[in-house]
Design an enzyme around this catalytic site. Structure first.
Site, PDB file in Angstrom:
ATOM      1  N   ASP A 150      56.603  35.204   7.640  1.00 13.39           N
ATOM      2  CA  ASP A 150      57.617  34.346   8.259  1.00 13.39           C
ATOM      3  C   ASP A 150      57.789  34.678   9.754  1.00 13.39           C
ATOM      4  OD1 ASP A 150      59.730  32.640   8.578  1.00 13.39           O
ATOM      5  OD2 ASP A 150      60.955  33.510   6.990  1.00 13.39           O
ATOM      6  N   GLY A 200      56.150  24.541  10.333  1.00 14.79           N
ATOM      7  CA  GLY A 200      55.371  23.365  10.712  1.00 14.79           C
ATOM      8  C   GLY A 200      55.134  23.235  12.202  1.00 14.79           C
ATOM      9  N   ASP A 221      63.592  24.715   6.960  1.00 18.31           N
ATOM     10  CA  ASP A 221      64.061  25.151   5.632  1.00 18.31           C
ATOM     11  C   ASP A 221      64.654  24.007   4.806  1.00 18.31           C
ATOM     12  OD1 ASP A 221      63.337  27.603   6.525  1.00 18.31           O
ATOM     13  OD2 ASP A 221      65.243  28.574   6.079  1.00 18.31           O
TER      14      ASP A 221
HETATM   15  C1  GLA Z   1      63.373  31.755   6.705  1.00 21.79           C
HETATM   16  C2  GLA Z   1      62.461  31.076   5.689  1.00 21.79           C
HETATM   17  C3  GLA Z   1      63.155  31.031   4.338  1.00 21.79           C
HETATM   18  C4  GLA Z   1      63.512  32.445   3.897  1.00 21.79           C
HETATM   19  C5  GLA Z   1      64.353  33.145   4.951  1.00 21.79           C
HETATM   20  C6  GLA Z   1      64.544  34.630   4.640  1.00 21.79           C
HETATM   21  O1  GLA Z   1      64.511  30.989   6.958  1.00 21.79           O
HETATM   22  O2  GLA Z   1      62.092  29.799   6.119  1.00 21.79           O
HETATM   23  O3  GLA Z   1      62.326  30.401   3.377  1.00 21.79           O
HETATM   24  O4  GLA Z   1      62.315  33.161   3.673  1.00 21.79           O
HETATM   25  O5  GLA Z   1      63.755  33.051   6.244  1.00 21.79           O
HETATM   26  O6  GLA Z   1      65.244  35.312   5.617  1.00 21.79           O
END
Ligand code: GLA
Length: 400
Positions: A150, A200, A221
Site C-alpha cells: 500500500d 489506481g 477505498d
Molecule cells: C488504505 C487501503 C485500505 C487499507 C488501509 C489500511 O486506505 O486502501 O484498503 O489497507 O489503507 O490502513
C-alpha cells in the site's frame, strides 16, 4: 563401456533438464481472481491473531473454503518496530506470526499480509522502505502467500521529496518501488500473490502486469455505501482489456454484509464484482454473518462467473436511464448478462425493456437466473421489474 557412458550422460542430462523444468515451472498464482477474506473492511485497526484464527475456522465451517475462498489476509496494524538488525517485529495483537500462518495453513487455507513501500503504512505503522528484501524473506519464512503493498506514506516521504512538482518523475519512482518489492518477493522463491494498492494512480493496469503484479487497485477505498460501490463499478468500465489470468483489476475488497447495505445492494455489489472479474475478498464479520449474506457470498453460480477460466472481464454493453446492462463472455461460448438498477428511484410502474439486439443476441434466449436458480426465457424488449439497487443476473449457456 562406451554405451554405458553415453547412457549415464543421457540420464544426467535428463535429470538436469527435469530439475530446470521444475525450477522454471513455479506454480503460477492468481490464474483466476484471488478469493478469500481480508480483515480491514470489518475489523480495521482492531484486528487480532484471534480474529484471524476465528475467521479461518469460519471459512472452513461455513462452506466458504469449499466455494473457493482460500486467502485469509491480515491487513494493516500487525506491525511493531524494527530492531537493530532491521528486523520488523509484530505487535502484541499478533504474538507469533509463524504460528498463525501454520494454523491457517493447517486448515488448508493460505495467508496474506500487508505492508507498503514507504516508511509508514496508511495506519501509521512501520512499512518496508529500505527493508524490502529483508521483509520479503521474513514473509517467506513465515509462509506468507499474499502481500498487499500500500503506497500511502511513500507519496510524501519519497515521491514528493525526491521529485517536487514533477508528477511524471514521481510516478516513475512509484513504479520502481513496486518493482523492487516484486523482485524481492520473486527472490524468495515462494509463490506470493502481489497485490498493488495505490488507488489506481497513473494507470497501474498499464505497467503492473509487467513487473509481476497479480492485481492492482483501480480506484480509491471502498465503503459500505451504495453510491461509493456504484462509483467504483463505473470506473471499471474501459479496464476490461487489461485483466486476464495472473493479472486483475481490483475494485477493492467486498463490503457484502457490512454497514447498512440492503439485501439488494449486497446482491448487486457481489454480482457486479463477479461481472468485472474482481478479486472476491470478503470483508465482513464471518462469525455473525446473516443467512442472507451467507447465501450471497456462497452462490456458486455467481462465483463461477467471477472465476471463469477465460478470465475475460465484463463490460457495460449499454445503459438506459438509470439501468445498465453489462455482459461478460465466458468459457464454452456462454454469456453472463447483468441488468443493474443503479439509481435510487426505479419503481415497478416503469419496467425496463431489455434490448437483446444491442447485446448481439437474436431471438429468445434460454437463461438461468443466478439468484433464483430458475430457468427463464429472455425475449426482445421484455419488460423487467428491478427494484432500485438490485440486479438481474443470468447466464446464457448457448447464446444465439
Ligand atoms: C488504505 C487501503 C485500505 C487499507 C488501509 C489500511 O486506505 O486502501 O484498503 O489497507 O489503507 O490502513
Amino acid at each position: 563401456m562406451r554405451i554405458f557412458a553415453s547412457l549415464s550422460l543421457a540420464v544426467l542430462a535428463l535429470a538436469s533438464f527435469t530439475a530446470n523444468a521444475q525450477k522454471s515451472a513455479a506454480p503460477q498464482v492468481a490464474q483466476t481472481p484471488p478469493m478469500g477474506w481480508n480483515s480491514w473492511n470489518y475489523f480495521a485497526e482492531k484486528v487480532t491473531d484471534k480474529d484471524i484464527r476465528d475467521s479461518a475456522d469460519q471459512i472452513v465451517a461455513n462452506g466458504m473454503k469449499d466455494a473457493g475462498y482460500i486467502y485469509v489476509n491480515i491487513d494493516d496494524t500487525w506491525e511493531a518496530e524494527r530492531d537493530a538488525t532491521g528486523l520488523l517485529h509484530t505487535n502484541s495483537k499478533f504474538p507469533d506470526m509463524k504460528a498463525l500462518a501454520d494454523y491457517v495453513h493447517s486448515k488448508g487455507l493460505k495467508i496474506g499480509i500487508y505492508s507498503g513501500p514507504g516508511n509508514k503504512t496508511c495506519g501509521g505503522y512501520a512499512a518496508s522502505l529500505g527493508h524490502e528484501e529483508q521483509d520479503a524473506k521474513m514473509y517467506a519464512d513465515w509462509g506468507i502467500d499474499y502481500l498487499k503493498y500500500d503506497l500511502c506514506s511513500f507519496i510524501p516521504d519519497v515521491m514528493e521529496k525526491q521529485a517536487p512538482n514533477d508528477k511524471a518523475a514521481q510516478m516513475r519512482i512509484m513504479i520502481a518501488a513496486y518493482d523492487k518489492m516484486a523482485k524481492a518477493l520473486k527472490a524468495t522463491g515462494r509463490p506470493i500473490v502481489f497485490s498493488l494498492c495505490q488507488y489506481g494512480w497513473d494507470a497501474p493496469w498499464e505497467w503492473a502486469p509487467a513487473l509481476g503484479g497479480n492485481l492492482w487497485r483501480s480506484t480509491g477505498d471502498i465503503s459500505p455505501d451504495w453510491d461509493r460501490i456504484y462509483a467504483i463499478l463505473s470506473q471499471q468500465d474501459g479496464l476490461a482489456k487489461y485483466a486476464g489470468p495472473g493479472h486483475w483489476n481490483d475494485p477493492d475488497m467486498l463490503e457484502v454484509g457490512n454497514g447498512k447495505l440492503t439485501l439488494e445492494e449486497n446482491r448487486a455489489h457481489f454480482a457486479m464484482w463477479a461481472m468485472v472479474a474482481a478479486p472476491l475478498l470478503a470483508g465482513n464479520d464471518l462469525p455473525h454473518m446473516t443467512p442472507e449474506v451467507k447465501s450471497i457470498l456462497l452462490n456458486r453460480d455467481v462465483i463461477a462467473i467471477d472465476q471463469d477460466k477465460l478470465g475475460k472481464q465484463g463490460t457495460r454493453a449499454y445503459s438506459d436511464g438509470e439501468v445498465e446492462v453489462w455482459t461478460r463472455h465466458l468459457s464454452g461460448g456462454a454469456l453472463a448478462v447483468a441488468v443493474l438498477a443503479a439509481g435510487d428511484s426505479r419503481y415497478s410502474t416503469h419496467p425496463f425493456h431489455l434490448d437483446l439486439a444491442r447485446l448481439g443476441l437474436h431471438g429468445p434466449q434460454e437463461a438461468k437466473n443466478l439468484w433464483t436458480g430458475k430457468t427463464m426465457t429472455l425475449t426482445e424488449h421484455m419488460p423487467i421489474e428491478i427494484t432500485s439497487h438490485d440486479v438481474l443476473l443470468v447466464r446464457i449457456a448457448a447464446p444465439k
